[in-house]
Design an enzyme around this catalytic site. Structure first.
Site, short mmCIF file in Angstrom:
data_model
loop_
_atom_site.label_atom_id
_atom_site.label_comp_id
_atom_site.label_asym_id
_atom_site.label_seq_id
_atom_site.Cartn_x
_atom_site.Cartn_y
_atom_site.Cartn_z
N HIS A 97 -4.48 -0.38 -5.63
CA HIS A 97 -5.81 -0.73 -6.13
C HIS A 97 -5.91 -0.55 -7.66
CE1 HIS A 97 -7.08 -0.61 -1.92
NE2 HIS A 97 -8.30 -0.94 -2.27
N CYS A 132 0.86 -1.18 0.00
CA CYS A 132 0.00 0.00 0.00
C CYS A 132 0.90 1.23 0.00
CB CYS A 132 -0.86 -0.03 1.27
SG CYS A 132 -1.91 1.41 1.49
N CYS A 138 -1.16 3.68 -6.55
CA CYS A 138 -1.99 3.07 -5.52
C CYS A 138 -2.20 1.64 -5.97
CB CYS A 138 -3.33 3.79 -5.42
SG CYS A 138 -4.58 2.92 -4.45
N1 DGL Z 1 -3.99 0.54 -1.97
C1 DGL Z 1 -3.58 1.67 -1.25
C2 DGL Z 1 -2.40 2.40 -1.85
O1 DGL Z 1 -1.59 1.80 -2.53
C3 DGL Z 1 -4.54 2.58 -0.58
C4 DGL Z 1 -5.92 2.78 -1.05
C5 DGL Z 1 -6.73 3.37 0.04
O2 DGL Z 1 -7.03 2.64 0.98
O3 DGL Z 1 -7.05 4.57 -0.04
O4 DGL Z 1 -2.22 3.57 -1.62
#
Ligand code: DGL
Length: 280
Positions: free
Chosen positions: A200, A86, A198
């Protein structure tokens, strides 16, 4: 999932132990897919804090609090290293986590701006959460590379939350991206690089490409992270050189845990790991 919340002594850590990976939610599964392919002899335990996602619109202090809980779940399962899959949690909490849990190697991830610049890109869009883009770590990255490329940071509040819904969130994601990218269509110089800052976002890389209307190359830091993880394990004598389940055992075990401890959530995690968003 049994919740374990105490910081007690750890058992002996050796090659057989799994690698822990965590994220605010499903995003880290995109990272996990690469790591599991690059390290096929290793077992992994993934923890997604989907009950508290998104992290990217919280404060650094709140993210640090939440990550401690995630780390304790993995630590209690005797992992030999923890990957913070993350960008937000890495920027907001990694140094503090390293201080609090000095008995575990931590690896983090940051927007792959260096990779994009090293690949010769000159006009780079960086998509990430508001918190990642507001912290010093990212500002230092921009300062380091701004004489080599034009860098356009674009915060995406709410996007990780839509991706948390899995393929069911796609219609809302399409609408979101349409609005997000409208101001970019007037820029004079075409983008040649897009950093997915990110974890995601790689799940929807093709949707991002479609809505950007550009074939700019996309970057994540996953392969660099996999190489660094391998090196860290080698240096500590913790890299597996054989499987441990016997000849008939499945070679790689990947276990999923979620703070949203429902059958639906765990099956979404498994499906994203096995098929990505193409499950729709
Ligand atoms: N997947 C996460 C990242 O790489 C964070 C997404 C989130 O929870 O806002 O920053």
């Amino acid at each position: 999932m049994d919740e374990i919340g105490v910081k007690g002594a750890r058992e002996v850590i050796d090659q057989k132990c799994p690698i822990g990976v965590f994220d605010s939610g499903v995003g880290g599964i995109s990272t996990l897919r690469t790591l599991a392919k690059m390290l096929p002899l290793e077992d992994f335990i993934f923890y997604g804090d989907s009950a508290n996602a998104p992290y990217g619109e919280k404060t650094s202090e709140q993210v640090y609090e939440l990550t401690q809980h995630a780390v304790e779940q993995l630590r209690a399962r005797n992992v030999k290293a923890i990957v913070i899959a993350c960008n937000t949690a890495t920027s907001a909490a990694k140094p503090e986590l390293m201080k609090r849990y000095p008995d575990i190697p931590f690896l983090g991830i940051e927007p792959a701006l260096k990779l994009a610049v090293d690949s010769g890109k000159k006009n780079i869009l960086v998509l990430a959460t508001p918190l990642t883009l507001s912290l010093d770590k990212f500002r230092r990255q921009v300062a380091r590379f701004s004489d080599q490329a034009t860098i356009h940071p674009l915060p995406c509040p709410g996007l990780a939350a839509l991706i948390e819904r899995g393929p069911a969130g796609l219609p809302s994601i399409e609408h979101y991206l349409d609005e997000l990218f409208k101001p970019l269509h007037d820029t004079e110089k075409p983008l040649d690089g897009v950093v997915l800052g990110c974890t995601h976002y790689p799940f929807i890389a093709d949707v991002i490409e479609k809505h950007l209307g550009s074939h700019a190359e996309m970057f994540t830091g996953f392969e660099g992270l996999g190489r660094y993880l391998t090196k860290q394990l080698v240096d500590r004598g913790l890299l597996r050189t054989q499987t441990f389940g016997g000849p008939l055992a499945p070679t790689q075990q990947v276990e999923f845990l979620s703070s949203n401890n429902t059958a639906e959530e765990l099956s979404l995690y498994r499906s994203l790991f096995e098929r990505g968003f193409s499950a729709s």
